[in-house]
Design an enzyme around this catalytic site. Structure first.
Site, PDB file in Angstrom:
ATOM      1  N   CYS A 103       0.838  -1.195   0.000  1.00  0.00           N
ATOM      2  CA  CYS A 103       0.000   0.000   0.000  1.00  0.00           C
ATOM      3  C   CYS A 103       0.881   1.257   0.000  1.00  0.00           C
ATOM      4  O   CYS A 103       1.568   1.528  -0.977  1.00  0.00           O
ATOM      5  CB  CYS A 103      -0.974  -0.036   1.174  1.00  0.00           C
ATOM      6  SG  CYS A 103      -2.386   1.083   0.980  1.00  0.00           S
ATOM      7  N   HIS A 190      -3.660  -5.246   0.813  1.00  0.00           N
ATOM      8  CA  HIS A 190      -3.100  -5.702   2.098  1.00  0.00           C
ATOM      9  C   HIS A 190      -3.175  -7.227   2.171  1.00  0.00           C
ATOM     10  O   HIS A 190      -4.191  -7.781   2.602  1.00  0.00           O
ATOM     11  CB  HIS A 190      -3.863  -5.075   3.266  1.00  0.00           C
ATOM     12  CG  HIS A 190      -3.589  -3.623   3.442  1.00  0.00           C
ATOM     13  ND1 HIS A 190      -2.548  -3.137   4.202  1.00  0.00           N
ATOM     14  CD2 HIS A 190      -4.208  -2.537   2.921  1.00  0.00           C
ATOM     15  CE1 HIS A 190      -2.545  -1.816   4.161  1.00  0.00           C
ATOM     16  NE2 HIS A 190      -3.537  -1.419   3.392  1.00  0.00           N
TER      17      HIS A 190
END
Length: 540
Positions: A103, A190
């Site tokens: 991310c 994630h």
């Protein structure tokens, strides 16, 4: 670098140096302020490879001293274009070590290596289908179209030179990228969260195939190395253990006894905040079945009196922590001199006592205290003991594995977590002897019914909370004005996140009826259906 980050870095460095004696390999997670950094560490350890969380400010020089097999950049709350947005040491890119950015960590990688990151026209939050463009390397055996968990407003709009596209989603053209030659990888999702169905396979690919690690971070290796470390550090000195009866301190007692034998003295301080019948059971168990001597200290009045008029939960913890240490000091003088105090502090205790985040205005990492524990947050500056905390870098599930390995019975290994301050933080507001008796009786009923209905092992914790309010009720045609009891029953893997347990209605009904009918002073029972986050497992 502030105090919290310094401590995290120093502790991780010391722990990592000792761990290398066992496995000579580790994965480092550089934390950019993500709420999931510790979850990444836990997922790595599930592959039986050791991991540590360090500050994003850790330099290439410091990393070379640790000699990790791979590095993961965590997510974070920042945008790479924020003023003072956290960045890594540029020399890290030249270390020749495999790196995966997650991310925000991916966006840092892209920006620092000459690519472009822009505010996306549409943010992406929650579940997304991942479509794989290159099914090799990082995405080997990851199913095309698998679900991954997204949480981002920025996106990569141009990859750095030498990078290739690995995967995309409907809203994110560059969901996974790689420079295969340099072993640099970035994922916009994630993989560490349970919602990412293909996440663990991806993590295994990074750990095993890209970083070339082997699954040798085992319970047996930890026990052997811990015993060597304890013996080397303690020598012939005596150790006093703060025994609570939970899986953490009990595992520590077994481990210490295995390492130093009679140099260990276990002391159980009955502070008056234990659950019903627990103090008596604990002392009998250790003395008669485990043959580990325990010094029992009845300090109930002292602790309860010290909380008179106290309603603030942090003040409760501070006072209880202070009293614990002072009682230990006083009793240790009676029993003889001790050089070390052993505690069953775990990694989540450390994390939640001083959670670290990034100040977007200054770029500094700041401490955001969620809660302090008496065994990590309440130690006085004039502490006379040196601390021994062999379990400090373990998650709860790892402690249970260690406990089983060294012979701890299942009765304790599978015991639900219980906070150091005990029932004092499950009574909101002022703690009194009357309220303690009410809560003990109600809590016993909760535990009995959860056990009798075969739900104990399905729950992470199941307990009662007493609120400092009263409500009107009717019992036997008479008006009552009594306390409510809150049922808190949650499921979790590690205590870092939790969900409320879907307990069958008929079980909840029996618990409610028994509490209202059997516990004097209670006329209402409610069920807490809040997850963590946004709530915490404990109410204080």
């Amino acid at each position: 670098m502030n105090t919290v980050v310094t401590l995290l870095t120093e502790e991780a460095s010391q722990a990592s140096q000792s761990v290398k004696l066992v496995n000579r390999q580790m994965i480092v997670i550089l934390d950019f302020g993500s709420q999931y950094s510790e979850l990444i560490a836990r997922r790595i350890r599930e592959t039986q490879v050791y991991s540590e969380v360090l500050s994003y400010r850790t330099t290439a020089k410091q990393l070379r001293q640790l000699n990790p097999k791979g590095i993961i950049f965590s997510g974070g709350p920042s945008s790479v274009y924020d003023e003072n947005a956290p960045q890594c040491d540029p020399e890290i890119w030249e270390m020749g070590i495999p790196i995966m950015g997650v991310c925000y960590g991916m966006q840092v990688m892209v920006q620092q290596l000459g690519g472009e990151v822009s505010r996306a026209s549409r943010g992406e939050y929650g579940k997304a289908s991942l479509y794989i463009d290159d099914p090799t390397d990082l995405l080997t055996n990851v199913e095309d179209g698998t679900t991954m968990w997204m949480s981002h407003g920025d996106s990569v709009t141009q990859m750095p030179a030498g990078f290739e596209l690995l995967a995309h989603t409907e809203n994110t053209p560059c969901a996974a990228i790689a420079s295969h030659d340099k072993k640099l990888y970035g994922v916009q999702f994630h993989p560490e969260v349970v919602h990412s169905l293909g996440g663990f396979a991806l993590i295994r690919n990074f750990v095993y195939h890209i970083c070339d690690c082997e699954p040798i971070w085992t319970t047996e290796a930890f026990v052997e190395e811990s015993i060597r470390e304890i013996r080397a550090r303690v020598g012939s000195k005596r150790v006093l253990l703060a025994l609570s009866g939970g899986v953490d301190s009990s595992t520590l007692a077994f481990l210490l006894h295995k390492a130093i034998g009679d140099q260990l003295t276990c002391m159980f301080i009955d502070q008056g905040f234990m659950r019903k019948l627990e103090p008596e059971r604990l002392v009998k168990l250790f003395k008669e079945e485990f043959h580990i001597p325990v010094e029992y200290v009845n300090a109930r009045d002292r602790f309860i009196n010290s909380l008179t008029g106290v309603t603030d939960p942090e003040e409760k913890r501070r006072i209880i922590g202070h009293q614990f240490i002072r009682v230990f000091e006083e009793e240790s003088r009676r029993l003889g001199p001790f050089d070390y105090l052993a505690q069953g502090t775990l990694y989540p205790d450390v994390i939640e006592s001083a959670d670290t985040n990034v100040d977007l205005q200054t770029g500094e990492r700041v401490a955001v205290k969620i809660k302090s524990h008496h065994n990590v947050g309440g130690l006085p500056k004039d502490l006379r003991f040196k601390l021994v905390e062999p379990l400090r870098k373990l998650f709860k599930d790892e402690v249970r594995k260690v406990g089983r390995n060294i012979g701890l019975p299942e009765e304790i290994v599978n015991r639900h977590p219980f906070p150091g301050p005990g029932l004092a933080i499950r009574i909101l507001g002022e703690v009194t002897a009357e309220k303690l008796n009410i809560l003990r009786d109600a809590d016993l009923i909760v535990r009995q019914e959860i056990n009798q209905n075969g739900l104990y092992h399905d729950c992470w914790q199941a307990f009662a909370v007493l609120l400092p309010v009263k409500s009107v009720g009717v019992m036997g045609d008479q008006r009552t004005y009594a306390y409510p009891i809150v049922l808190r029953i949650v499921t979790s893997e590690d205590g870092m996140t939790a969900d409320w347990a879907r307990v069958p209605y008929d079980v909840l009904e029996v618990i409610s009826n028994r509490i209202v009918n059997e516990v004097k002073g209670v006329n209402r029972v409610v069920y807490d259906i809040t997850s963590k986050p946004p709530g915490t497992i404990e109410w204080e």
